[in-house]
Motif scaffolding. Structure first.
Motif: not given
Length: 371
Positions: A157, A172, A174, A180, A184-186, A202-204, A209
């Motif tokens: 991430r 990405h 952000y 984090v 959790s991906d989000a 925002l996402h993993e 990334n």
């Protein structure tokens, strides 16, 4: 982050103070924690010229300068916003030089170093271009690299100190506010956040990334390079050329740490505990706001109680005044009645009323009710 409790230093055999990085408290994260591995590798490759990208407060820079000074070497520090402690350290050492610009601006114009410590902006775009720039200035002699934060949370991430400095396609979406957490991906409320100092993607996961993704993509078509990952303290990646005369020795030293399942379990436990502390702090912060709100409401209620008590005292005083007036009026009227009854008794009474009865009524009127 919030300040954490400080442990008490134990006695050291040589009576010298423990390195500052070992007294940081709850969360240790500096490259200085890998000193035995990094300095051991520098010894094996007989390093003299070292480049450090991102130095924070200069904790490990100080040790690198001791190393370089003893070998007539040099440490080049790259940091666009160095701390005052870092500036003072570099300015006070003849073995150091400071470049106060982004790494992607500085690296292309530099000479090759024997080793690079990369701990700057932890995102895919910056790191992969740093690696390409190092390769370009190194020619056929690829150096030894130490890349920090190849583990969670930056491994997959992006983290951005200055996202606006990256091209539109190089970052990405952000957020600076959320944090984090493992699993959790989000992003989440609370968690491990930058508290306004840096932003998270925002996402993993996914293409382009994270730090480890950048290293793996760089090594994808470079079979002559080896990557070993030490799975603790946010992860340390060691990259070196397999054909270097010192490669076997470095590999043996790194293998003591790389991929170690015990270190990986300890890191997972460390992260779980730290994230739990952050969660508790978040709850306490929310409770603190609630308690402050309740405190304001409580003070307002007490103010109203005091106002009502003052009004009650006024009403009570007024009631007492009215009672006194009533008593005075009743007393006056009782005296009049008594006098009339006395005069009636003196005339011998009235129809159906004896003189003794009139005298008793008169006495009762004079003394008032006995209630």
């Amino acid at each position: 982050m919030s300040p954490s409790p400080q442990p008490v230093d134990g006695d050291r055999p040589d009576s010298s103070p423990a390195p500052a990085s070992t007294r940081r408290g709850l969360l240790i994260y500096s490259l200085a924690e890998f000193r035995e591995l990094i300095l051991g590798c520098l010894e094996l490759i007989d390093a003299r010229f070292i480049t450090e990208i991102g130095g924070e407060d200069g904790t490990f820079t100080r040790e690198l300068l001791v190393w370089a000074t003893a070998r007539d070497g040099r440490v080049s520090c790259i940091d666009p916003a160095p701390s005052p402690a870092m500036v003072a350290l570099v300015d006070g050492s003849p073995a150091a030089e400071m470049h106060r610009r982004p790494s992607l601006e500085v690296l292309p114009g530099m000479s090759r170093s024997d080793a690079y410590l990369i701990d700057g902006d932890h995102n895919y775009y910056t790191l992969i271009h740093e690696l390409e720039a190092i390769e370009a200035i190194s020619g056929d002699e690829f150096p030894l690299l130490f890349v920090h934060d190849v583990g969670w949370p930056s491994g997959r991430r992006d983290m951005y100190y200055a996202p606006e400095s990256l091209p539109e396609g190089g970052r990405h979406p952000y957020d600076y506010g959320q944090g984090v957490t493992v699993g959790s991906d989000a992003l989440v409320d609370g968690g491990f956040s930058g508290e306004g100092e840096f932003a998270w993607a925002l996402h993993e996961g996914g293409p382009a990334n994270g730090v480890l993704t950048a290293v793996e993509d760089f090594l994808g078509d470079r079979a002559h390079l080896e990557l070993a990952v030490v799975p603790c303290l946010f992860g340390l990646g060691v990259v070196y050329p397999r054909s270097a005369p010192w490669a076997e020795q470095v590999g043996e030293l790194v293998d003591h740490y790389a991929g170690n399942p015990l270190l990986a379990r300890m890191e997972q436990n460390r992260l779980d505990l730290y994230l739990h502390v952050l969660k508790l702090q978040h709850v306490m912060d929310e409770m603190g706001l609630t308690m402050r709100d309740l405190g304001v409401e409580n003070r307002a209620l007490w103010t109203r109680v005091h106002e009502l008590e003052a009004q009650l005292r006024e009403v009570t005083a007024h009631s007492q005044e009215l009672a006194a007036e009533v008593a005075t009026t009743v007393s006056a009227r009782s005296f009049v009645v008594a006098e009339r009854l006395s005069r009636l008794h003196a005339r011998g009474g009235g129809p159906g009323v004896s003189g003794a009865r009139l005298q008793a009524l008169a006495e009762a009127a004079r003394t008032g009710p006995t209630g």
